[in-house]
Enzyme design. Structure first.
Site, short mmCIF file in Angstrom:
data_model
loop_
_atom_site.label_atom_id
_atom_site.label_comp_id
_atom_site.label_asym_id
_atom_site.label_seq_id
_atom_site.Cartn_x
_atom_site.Cartn_y
_atom_site.Cartn_z
N ASP A 8 -23.65 56.45 24.93
CA ASP A 8 -23.78 57.97 23.89
C ASP A 8 -24.93 57.14 23.25
O ASP A 8 -24.77 56.49 22.20
CB ASP A 8 -22.17 57.69 23.44
CG ASP A 8 -21.29 58.65 24.64
OD1 ASP A 8 -21.19 57.65 25.11
OD2 ASP A 8 -19.91 58.67 23.35
N GLU A 39 -24.34 62.68 24.90
CA GLU A 39 -22.91 64.14 23.84
C GLU A 39 -23.66 63.51 22.58
O GLU A 39 -23.38 64.45 21.85
CB GLU A 39 -21.97 63.60 24.33
CG GLU A 39 -21.37 62.71 24.04
CD GLU A 39 -19.74 62.76 23.66
OE1 GLU A 39 -19.18 63.93 24.08
OE2 GLU A 39 -19.52 62.06 23.16
N ASN A 40 -24.35 62.49 21.75
CA ASN A 40 -23.67 62.89 20.49
C ASN A 40 -25.30 62.22 20.15
O ASN A 40 -25.70 62.21 18.93
CB ASN A 40 -23.49 61.22 19.68
CG ASN A 40 -21.94 61.08 19.98
OD1 ASN A 40 -21.25 60.34 21.36
ND2 ASN A 40 -21.16 62.12 20.09
N ASN A 67 -17.30 65.57 25.70
CA ASN A 67 -16.30 66.88 24.97
C ASN A 67 -17.66 67.15 23.67
O ASN A 67 -17.28 68.29 23.47
CB ASN A 67 -15.16 66.08 23.92
CG ASN A 67 -15.74 64.77 23.00
OD1 ASN A 67 -16.31 64.01 23.85
ND2 ASN A 67 -15.31 65.52 21.58
N HIS A 68 -19.12 66.41 23.81
CA HIS A 68 -19.98 67.06 22.79
C HIS A 68 -21.18 67.97 23.10
O HIS A 68 -21.78 68.40 22.70
CB HIS A 68 -19.84 66.11 21.61
CG HIS A 68 -18.93 66.00 20.42
ND1 HIS A 68 -18.19 66.84 19.12
CD2 HIS A 68 -18.76 64.64 20.02
CE1 HIS A 68 -17.20 65.98 18.92
NE2 HIS A 68 -17.75 64.36 19.30
N HIS A 152 -15.83 59.67 31.08
CA HIS A 152 -15.58 60.27 29.43
C HIS A 152 -14.69 60.10 28.96
O HIS A 152 -13.82 61.58 29.25
CB HIS A 152 -16.47 61.19 29.04
CG HIS A 152 -16.77 61.68 27.77
ND1 HIS A 152 -18.39 60.75 27.73
CD2 HIS A 152 -16.79 62.16 26.50
CE1 HIS A 152 -18.08 61.28 25.71
NE2 HIS A 152 -17.50 61.59 25.51
N HIS A 177 -17.47 57.81 25.86
CA HIS A 177 -17.25 58.47 24.43
C HIS A 177 -15.96 57.62 23.56
O HIS A 177 -16.05 57.69 22.38
CB HIS A 177 -16.00 58.85 25.52
CG HIS A 177 -14.38 59.48 24.10
ND1 HIS A 177 -14.97 60.77 23.88
CD2 HIS A 177 -13.52 59.55 23.86
CE1 HIS A 177 -14.58 61.32 23.07
NE2 HIS A 177 -13.36 60.46 22.55
N HIS A 179 -17.35 54.39 22.20
CA HIS A 179 -18.49 53.98 21.28
C HIS A 179 -18.48 52.03 20.89
O HIS A 179 -18.92 52.31 20.09
CB HIS A 179 -18.59 54.32 20.66
CG HIS A 179 -19.07 56.03 20.35
ND1 HIS A 179 -19.03 56.87 18.85
CD2 HIS A 179 -18.76 56.64 21.52
CE1 HIS A 179 -19.38 58.29 19.54
NE2 HIS A 179 -19.11 58.06 20.88
FE FE2 Z 1 -19.54 59.85 22.35
FE FE2 Z 2 -17.24 61.86 23.77
#
Ligand code: FE2
Ligand code: FE2
Length: 269
Positions: A8, A39-40, A67-68, A152, A177, A179
């Site tokens: 990520d 995603e981030n 999820n983001h 994820h 996810h 991190h």
């Molecule tokens: Fe993430």
């Molecule tokens: Fe995530």
């Protein structure tokens, strides 16, 4: 084939370390394909068209998410026209975008599957059924020369289960996810490379990539005073390198960590 999966990418510090290091990594590791979880990438929350194009320009071939994925609403239309951006495959039918796609490289074809876990996360369709669908539609060695699954998820248990579920049918199953990179890189008995979490591209003087003041405030006082924002110090690029061999299965897996505060890990070919 030599493939790098990058964890990520969190905000500008994450984007900066990837921009600074990826060209050299592509040469050093003789990479045929680079996949990154984005995603981030937009201030910690979601992904935009401009950032996706920036990523394609610096040598990322495929962007997976989690999820983001839809935090920035413009992605909802962009993802329909850009097949190099994936969102988790187990979203309900009718969700914009796709969860898997086959990519052609000079060294062969690679199926990339993005899927999201359900343990300690929002309810979603069965990730195992979604992965089964994608692997059956495009089997390793028949439909694709290599297969990478980005799982994820929050729970290491669910990710390890996904690794075994795919063992012998994918080149690499790698988590995103959390991190934080895990130290369990291995080739499973059936020949699939696996690591629970690739880690993030983030400043690690942080709480999972976010400036530490606000998370500490929330943990210690049960009060929020501001939005989460990415920590702004030098970031570490975290990823997983996989080399495929016979039948597209893994010949080698190595963690990659360069830049920033984390101990360095850079495989030699
Ligand atoms: Fe993430
Ligand atoms: Fe995530």
């Amino acid at each position: 084939m030599n493939i790098l999966f990058i964890g990520d990418i969190i905000g500008k510090p994450g984007r900066d370390v990837v921009a600074a290091e990826l060209r050299r990594l592509r040469g050093h590791l003789k990479l045929d394909l680079v996949i990154a979880n984005g995603e981030n990438a937009a201030g910690g929350f979601g992904l935009t068209r401009a950032i996706s194009e920036e990523f394609f320009g610096i040598g990322i071939d495929v962007i997976s998410t989690g999820n983001h994925w839809a935090d920035q609403k413009e992605i909802l239309t962009y993802i329909e026209s850009e097949d190099r951006v994936l969102r988790p495959a187990n979203y309900p039918r009718g969700t914009p975008g796709r969860g898997a796609n086959l990519y052609q490289t000079p060294a062969g074809s690679v199926l990339v599957v993005n899927v999201m876990g359900r343990v300690f996360m929002d309810a979603l369709d069965d990730p195992f059924a979604a992965v089964e669908r994608e692997l059956s539609a495009c089997p390793l060695g028949e439909g694709a020369d290599a297969i990478v699954v980005d799982v994820h998820a929050e729970a290491t248990s669910e990710k390890m289960a996904m690794g075994h579920f795919c063992d012998g049918r994918a080149s690499l199953v790698v988590g995103s996810h959390q991190h934080v990179p895990t130290a369990d890189a291995q080739i499973l008995p059936g020949g699939t490379a696996f690591q629970c979490d690739a880690g993030a591209c983030a400043d690690y003087d942080s709480v999972i990539g976010m400036d530490k003041a606000e998370p500490l405030q929330r943990f210690t006082r049960k009060m929020s005073s501001q939005r989460f924002a990415p920590a702004t110090g030098p970031a570490t690029l975290c990823g997983v390198f996989v080399q495929t061999g016979a039948k597209g299965l893994a010949a080698r897996i190595e963690p990659v960590r360069v830049g920033g505060r984390l101990s360095r890990a850079l495989p030699e070919l």
